[in-house]
Scaffold this motif. Sequence first.
Motif, mmCIF file in Angstrom:
data_model
loop_
_atom_site.group_PDB
_atom_site.id
_atom_site.type_symbol
_atom_site.label_atom_id
_atom_site.label_comp_id
_atom_site.label_asym_id
_atom_site.label_seq_id
_atom_site.Cartn_x
_atom_site.Cartn_y
_atom_site.Cartn_z
ATOM 1 N N SER A 30 8.817 -44.833 -23.771
ATOM 2 C CA SER A 30 8.625 -43.812 -22.814
ATOM 3 C C SER A 30 8.774 -43.964 -21.500
ATOM 4 O O SER A 30 8.861 -43.055 -20.780
ATOM 5 N N ASP A 31 9.270 -45.456 -21.345
ATOM 6 C CA ASP A 31 9.585 -45.539 -19.648
ATOM 7 C C ASP A 31 10.915 -45.040 -19.373
ATOM 8 O O ASP A 31 11.574 -45.012 -20.432
ATOM 9 N N PRO A 32 11.130 -44.673 -18.518
ATOM 10 C CA PRO A 32 12.665 -44.030 -18.142
ATOM 11 C C PRO A 32 13.655 -45.034 -18.188
ATOM 12 O O PRO A 32 14.940 -44.872 -18.211
ATOM 13 N N TYR A 33 13.393 -46.498 -17.998
ATOM 14 C CA TYR A 33 14.331 -47.409 -18.152
ATOM 15 C C TYR A 33 13.930 -48.470 -19.344
ATOM 16 O O TYR A 33 12.599 -48.736 -19.323
ATOM 17 N N THR A 34 14.820 -49.004 -19.981
ATOM 18 C CA THR A 34 14.361 -49.918 -21.225
ATOM 19 C C THR A 34 15.377 -51.100 -21.265
ATOM 20 O O THR A 34 16.556 -50.953 -21.031
ATOM 21 N N SER A 36 11.007 -39.558 -22.186
ATOM 22 C CA SER A 36 9.962 -38.895 -21.046
ATOM 23 C C SER A 36 10.395 -37.743 -20.599
ATOM 24 O O SER A 36 9.395 -36.607 -20.221
ATOM 25 N N VAL A 46 4.070 -37.994 -23.712
ATOM 26 C CA VAL A 46 3.832 -39.463 -23.069
ATOM 27 C C VAL A 46 2.830 -39.675 -22.206
ATOM 28 O O VAL A 46 1.940 -40.581 -22.083
ATOM 29 N N GLU A 54 5.779 -44.537 -27.653
ATOM 30 C CA GLU A 54 5.205 -45.196 -26.351
ATOM 31 C C GLU A 54 5.695 -46.293 -25.890
ATOM 32 O O GLU A 54 6.130 -46.428 -24.488
ATOM 33 N N ASP A 67 -0.938 -42.310 -23.045
ATOM 34 C CA ASP A 67 -1.760 -43.381 -21.855
ATOM 35 C C ASP A 67 -2.709 -43.950 -22.559
ATOM 36 O O ASP A 67 -2.911 -45.018 -22.255
ATOM 37 N N GLU A 112 19.508 -46.975 -19.065
ATOM 38 C CA GLU A 112 18.808 -45.633 -18.949
ATOM 39 C C GLU A 112 18.047 -45.141 -20.351
ATOM 40 O O GLU A 112 18.719 -45.563 -21.427
ATOM 41 N N ASN A 113 16.950 -44.584 -20.282
ATOM 42 C CA ASN A 113 16.195 -44.157 -21.298
ATOM 43 C C ASN A 113 15.241 -42.867 -20.972
ATOM 44 O O ASN A 113 14.283 -43.011 -21.384
ATOM 45 N N GLN A 114 15.774 -41.912 -20.399
ATOM 46 C CA GLN A 114 14.963 -40.891 -19.741
ATOM 47 C C GLN A 114 14.747 -39.926 -21.049
ATOM 48 O O GLN A 114 13.713 -38.912 -20.797
#
Lengths: 283, 564
Positions: free
Chosen positions: B308-312, B86, B93, B305, B97, B81-83
């Motif tokens: 920045s994804d919610p999952y890592t 974001s 974020v 960047e 892009d 999890e990596n929210q």
Amino acid sequence: MALAPYATTGQRIWYYGFRVICGLIFFFLIAPILVIIPLSFNAQDFFTFTPKMLALDPEGYSLKHYRDFFTSNDWQQAMWNSLKIAPAATLISVSLGTLAAIGLSQSHVPFRGAIMAILISPMIVPLIISAAGMYFFYSRIGLQGTYFGVVLAHAALGIPFVIITVTATLIGFDRSLTRAAANLGAGPVRTFFKVQMPLILPGVVSGGLFAFITSFDEVVVVLFVGSAGQTTLPWQMFTGLREQISPTILAVATLLVGISILLLAMLEVLRRRSERLRGLSPS
Amino acid sequence: MSDAVAGPDQFTGATPDNALRNAERADGPMLAADGRPLKASLARSLRRSKLRALLLIAPLLLFILLTFIAPIADMLFRSVENQIVSETLPRTVIALDKWDGETVPGEPVFLALVGDLNIAVERKAHTRLGSRLNYETTGISSLFRKTGRGVDEIGETAMEQVIGVNALWEEPATWVALMADPDWIEAQAEWAAEETERAEPRFRLNGAVEEALPLSADLYRAFARTIQVEDEDSPTEEEPWPVIYRALVQDLAALGPLPEELAASGVPIASLEEAAGGFLMEDVSAAFLDIDEDWADPEVWGTIEAFSDPYTAGYFLGAIDRQLTPQGIERQPENQRVYGTLFLRTLWMSLLITGSCILLGYPIAWLLANLPVRTANLLMILVLLPFWTSLLVRTSAWKVLLQQQGVINDILVWSGILNDANRLVMINNATGTVIAMTHILLPFMILPLYSVMKTIDPSYLRAAKSLGATNGTAFWRVYFPLSVPGIGAGSILVFILAIGYYITPELVGGTKGVFISNRIAYHISTSLNWGLAAALGSILLALVLLLYWLYDRIVGIDNVKLGG
């Protein structure tokens, strides 16, 4: 096993040599536990035998560390916390565990393997992982650092032991006894308390003892799930061993060894009783 | 039966007689006593017994799922999890892009960042984000901390100029009149008149304004809701952040003719739009570089960047000494590769402990299995007592014994084997961990070995000997192969327990004798890198489950025995 009268010298040497080796291993097993007992009566704050102790001089011995234990607020608080947490956790594990073990021992249980694996898992998963998971999850739902949280965590850890011991007892349980009770007009509840329960009681109690000792000895999970208000005896020992190592720990350790011996004796009595009740000859 | 008048033939319902009659009468399927087909009746009773069993199990299953399985699932979730990125910097974020990944991003990104950071500072979330990103690129934590202190001043030039046009812009009420939904203004007024304990109605934006002034409207909504939640304040009483003035000026400059609704809202916006063209606009990016020039470093932006994804997979990569950089997956620099070594050490030391347990446990189990029952039971106490003694008692005993001023060294010095000057160092290193853990886990080896050896018929050995085998051959060719299942069961049990051990290595292991679990504990309670702790834990868990599966294949979980 006895040495044959015609044994060769080599066989004799091997025979006695093997016994000496076994003796040494037994010594390795038991000596560390025995050695702390005299050390806990040390009159000095040392962790080794003083010359006075070796000379068996009464001045070398004292109950000082025991007095420390019984007068120190920290230690007393820790003991009370342990005594508050362990019975509550045991009660939960035993009541839920016994019911489930009875369910599991029925002849047709769907997904028996999967259910068993889930119920046994707290025993298999390394404690540090259980502790980490519980710490994360319990802080999400506000149970982290509460008495209730620690009790729930310890109950979960104790359940596999209850399941294992009670299912083992139920394997030897004669089902025609419950049918006989039903035949004589007893309802399921009455049958359970009057017929089944007395017979599986030794298993339930020894499962309970396992659950109790699991909680009473547990330190990893309580370190994470508990807070300063739930410092238990093992926790206090852990901090004591890590930070300022004080000989009071040896006095506590000696008392705990006494408790272990007591528990061991109780389990042995229960085992014999259970075998007698089930008509097995005591081995 | 109370109904004494009725003869055996008059009973209705399920009696054996009736069943028999039914069966004779019917030429169809066999019927049960109550007249149902036997098959259906049996199926029903089977269903009932299944249901009863499940009902008995259900409470415990639910309990374990809630108190144990859910936490484990939570840990697995946290490892990916990596929210935080974001969630804390949503606008940044999105703005990133379009970034090319190499140069310093443009003004829109910086403007988005001011907005996000203002909210984050209000929520005190920017330091948390900083420490999270600091795991990936060192220095980000202090960068965020420093920026957090100065970010509320960005946009002040614009603010002064706006207020210079009309002092009404200093009033919170002007902003509410411009930005808020008319329904909300009404609801808020009602709420204010009531003086209740209830929280103020959640701020709602005027749709027309959102369309006309996108930047400032979005920021104002975020501002209003943040202060409502964090400070329990009302937007009607709080002056907006300077950056909102800055955004408003920019919006107005980009806006063509003023829409009807805005012109009619009663706020002096027309005059402001006229003046906005001539404003001296500060550069937001320059303001950031003024606070800390690290903002010109593309690596900082690359890190933001990349995470920045919610999952890592970043935590798992970290756990195997890799890292996710803007350029892709790379190995950690030489001096930071710790986990590979630690995993290997954990496995190696667990093997060593398992090996010593086999060596020490096998003779004992053999002796116990072959002695007369009475003697064996007595000696069994010597195995069971350590098994039942508190782990901490045994660990403290070893601490006392192994110290340099401890009992073992004293005896060695006293007996003249050692010189007082070269006392052995047996604690706070790997030796200490191996000795203490072998002692602690030895009963777990002896008990399964013993229960297997108990089942080996001694007549096999006698048969082998009568056929001419020497004692050695008889043991190696007959007894030992039969005891291998016991060795397997004991070894897997000891190994599973050893690789997850925490307390003993922590207390007697020093730095060279610690296991992966000590690192997990360190990340949970000291470095607070929970994600990495969760990833390390997940790897360890996978390893243990694999071994557990093996154990189940070889021994069966139902055969786990406790205390002999």
